[in-house]
Design a protein around this motif. Structure first.
Motif, short mmCIF file in Angstrom:
data_model
loop_
_atom_site.label_atom_id
_atom_site.label_comp_id
_atom_site.label_asym_id
_atom_site.label_seq_id
_atom_site.Cartn_x
_atom_site.Cartn_y
_atom_site.Cartn_z
N PHE A 190 11.40 -6.06 -11.59
CA PHE A 190 9.92 -7.55 -11.41
C PHE A 190 9.35 -7.82 -13.25
CE2 PHE A 190 8.56 -3.21 -9.23
CZ PHE A 190 8.37 -3.88 -7.59
N SER A 191 9.25 -9.92 -12.44
CA SER A 191 8.67 -10.01 -14.17
C SER A 191 7.75 -10.21 -13.91
CB SER A 191 9.51 -11.80 -13.44
OG SER A 191 9.08 -12.78 -14.75
N PHE A 192 6.85 -10.89 -15.49
CA PHE A 192 5.61 -11.10 -15.49
C PHE A 192 5.37 -12.29 -16.79
CE2 PHE A 192 4.25 -5.95 -15.24
CZ PHE A 192 5.21 -5.70 -14.33
N HIS A 193 6.53 -13.38 -16.63
CA HIS A 193 6.15 -13.93 -17.21
C HIS A 193 5.52 -15.37 -16.78
CE1 HIS A 193 7.71 -18.81 -17.35
NE2 HIS A 193 8.28 -18.38 -18.32
N ALA A 194 5.13 -16.24 -17.46
CA ALA A 194 4.23 -17.25 -17.45
C ALA A 194 3.69 -17.63 -16.06
CB ALA A 194 3.94 -17.90 -18.77
N VAL A 195 4.75 -17.78 -15.15
CA VAL A 195 3.86 -18.41 -14.17
C VAL A 195 4.07 -17.31 -12.75
CG1 VAL A 195 5.72 -20.60 -14.74
CG2 VAL A 195 6.68 -18.53 -13.17
N LYS A 196 4.51 -15.69 -13.27
CA LYS A 196 4.48 -15.13 -11.85
C LYS A 196 2.35 -14.82 -11.79
CE LYS A 196 9.14 -14.86 -11.58
NZ LYS A 196 8.84 -16.03 -12.59
N ASN A 197 2.71 -13.71 -10.80
CA ASN A 197 1.68 -13.67 -9.69
C ASN A 197 0.51 -12.84 -11.13
OD1 ASN A 197 2.72 -14.77 -8.00
ND2 ASN A 197 2.18 -13.41 -6.34
N LEU A 198 1.34 -11.89 -12.04
CA LEU A 198 1.06 -11.42 -12.67
C LEU A 198 1.27 -11.07 -14.19
CD1 LEU A 198 0.05 -7.47 -12.24
CD2 LEU A 198 0.79 -8.24 -14.19
N THR A 199 0.95 -11.90 -14.65
CA THR A 199 1.29 -11.91 -16.04
C THR A 199 0.97 -11.62 -17.11
OG1 THR A 199 2.43 -14.48 -17.21
CG2 THR A 199 0.67 -14.34 -16.55
N THR A 200 2.43 -11.33 -18.36
CA THR A 200 1.96 -10.89 -19.64
C THR A 200 1.84 -11.56 -20.80
OG1 THR A 200 4.34 -9.57 -19.80
CG2 THR A 200 2.47 -8.64 -19.02
N GLY A 201 2.54 -13.28 -20.48
CA GLY A 201 2.89 -14.37 -20.60
C GLY A 201 4.83 -14.67 -20.80
N GLU A 202 5.00 -12.93 -21.57
CA GLU A 202 6.62 -12.59 -21.00
C GLU A 202 6.63 -11.53 -20.95
OE1 GLU A 202 9.38 -14.37 -21.18
OE2 GLU A 202 8.60 -16.15 -22.07
N GLY A 203 7.06 -10.70 -20.12
CA GLY A 203 7.63 -9.31 -20.01
C GLY A 203 8.02 -8.88 -18.54
N GLY A 204 8.54 -7.43 -17.88
CA GLY A 204 9.10 -7.05 -17.03
C GLY A 204 8.87 -5.76 -17.25
N VAL A 205 8.88 -5.00 -15.81
CA VAL A 205 8.96 -3.89 -15.31
C VAL A 205 9.88 -3.43 -14.38
CG1 VAL A 205 7.35 -4.07 -14.03
CG2 VAL A 205 7.09 -1.68 -15.09
N LEU A 206 10.64 -2.42 -15.20
CA LEU A 206 11.81 -1.70 -14.10
C LEU A 206 11.68 -0.30 -13.21
CD1 LEU A 206 13.76 0.89 -15.09
CD2 LEU A 206 14.43 -0.47 -15.89
#
Length: 397
Positions: A190-206
């Protein structure tokens, strides 16, 4: 009006959380990140979650865990962003692109099945716009091809077939047959990039589904080693009294998440149900006006799935590439920023240099040439949504 395409939805809550972490003196991977991982796993119903600095890193670490590399093949849709494909190149495996099926942004599953060889080690379905792929069909393919599979990697041997590695960058919170994405494929990023529904600014989770004969703790520890230099203790563990000593068990990689970004994520996760509900309202408002006008849109909710409603893709009926581009310009002039998802990867210089040609992917080109993505974010007001609809229809006509 001046309506941006996808600004982040951040509040004083996120700002306060970051300030708290900064004041704590612990800003890299630590208690905030571990809490975020725990809460994500609980939200998804996954055994564990591993937070890294991007979804791209998540996909690459999964490939590396499974020992996929030179001599192996990985099947990826040509209609996606480069982050779905570049990790395959990073590990030295052969990229195998598959065209869309007719009038669909998803892979042609018949072509996926035909593309499988004894060298195929993974299929990377992409949940575009947050809509889950047909995982029933994908798993039927890998089971049907099980006899072709072989691997020297311990983890991949336990799975015993081609692995399904979902690119769910858009799909955090989406469901397929009542199960959350993150628990459907063998592995998911999953992506948590700035434009994603849930954001951490930059980031992801597996995340992953349990593998018989392999403990979830072992998998988690392997991902920790891969993502932090192969070091047997992270910085937080080394801060314990007289616990400085550690080992490096492999010359691994550096892609951990920080507590600063995890602090944003923990607040976003608390807010997530409300954010999802607002996206649902906007999608319904778009559907109400655009479907009767003959605009082709995606089914975000069916008996089989409920999407995360990350993107609102439309297809302009009968439009040429030139007409589509003209509409994008005219909407921008009226104050509405739009986008195109996606320019197929075989059109890109990097992938053309690998020998791919767009002429081999005619369905993907047909989907691309008249696609326009409308703003879909939780800072939109109803008035702005109505203005976007009016602007779109006036430019269309």
């Amino acid at each position: 009006m001046n309506i941006p395409f996808s600004p982040p939805d951040l509040t004083e809550q996120e700002i306060s959380a970051v300030s708290r972490v900064l004041a704590s003196g612990w800003i890299t991977t630590g208690p905030e990140t571990k809490l975020f991982e725990k809460r994500i796993a609980e939200y998804l119903g996954a055994p564990k979650a591993v937070c890294l600095n991007s979804a791209t890193a998540c996909e690459e670490m999964i490939l590396r865990l499974l020992g996929i590399g030179p001599g192996d093949e990985v099947i990826v849709p040509v209609y996606t962003y480069t982050a779905s494909a570049s990790p395959v190149c990073h590990v030295g495996a052969k990229l195998v692109f598959v065209d869309c099926s007719e009038n669909s942004f998803e892979m042609d599953y018949d072509k996926v099945e035909a593309a499988v060889t004894p060298r195929t080690k993974a299929i990377v379905p992409v949940d575009i716009a947050g809509i889950p792929c047909d995982y029933d069909r994908i798993f039927s393919i890998v089971e049907k091809k099980r006899a072709l599979f072989s691997s020297e990697n311990r983890y991949h041997q336990k799975i015993g077939r081609i692995v399904v590695l979902a690119d769910a960058a858009h799909a955090f919170g989406a469901e397929y047959h009542g199960k959350k994405c993150g628990t459907i494929a063998d592995f998911t990023s999953f992506s948590f990039h700035a434009v994603k529904n849930l954001t951490t600014g930059e980031g992801g989770v597996l995340t992953w589904r349990p593998i018989p004969g392999i403990s979830d703790d072992e998998l988690y520890n392997e991902f920790m080693l891969l993502s932090l230099h192969g070091q047997t203790k992270d910085a937080f563990s080394k801060m314990e009294l007289a616990s400085w000593e550690y080992d490096i068990v492999s010359p691994a990689y550096k892609c951990n998440m920080t507590d600063i970004t995890a602090a944003i994520g923990n607040v976003q996760l608390e807010r997530y149900p409300a954010l999802c509900e607002r996206r649902r309202q906007i999608v319904n408002r778009y559907h109400e006006k655009l479907i009767p006008a003959g605009v082709q849109v995606l089914d975000h909710e069916t008996e089989d799935h409920c999407s995360s409603k990350h993107l609102y893709l439309t297809r302009v009926p009968g439009a040429s590439l030139e007409k589509r581009n003209e509409m994008i310009i005219r909407m921008a002039e009226k104050g509405v920023a739009t986008n195109v998802h996606y320019k197929p990867l075989a059109m890109m210089t990097a992938y053309q240099s690998l020998g791919f040609s767009m002429k081999d992917f005619p369905q993907a080109y047909r989907m691309y040439e008249n696609e326009i993505t409308l703003p879909l974010h939780t800072r939109l007001t109803d008035e702005e949504v109505d203005f976007i609809i009016e602007t779109y229809l006036s430019c269309l006509n």
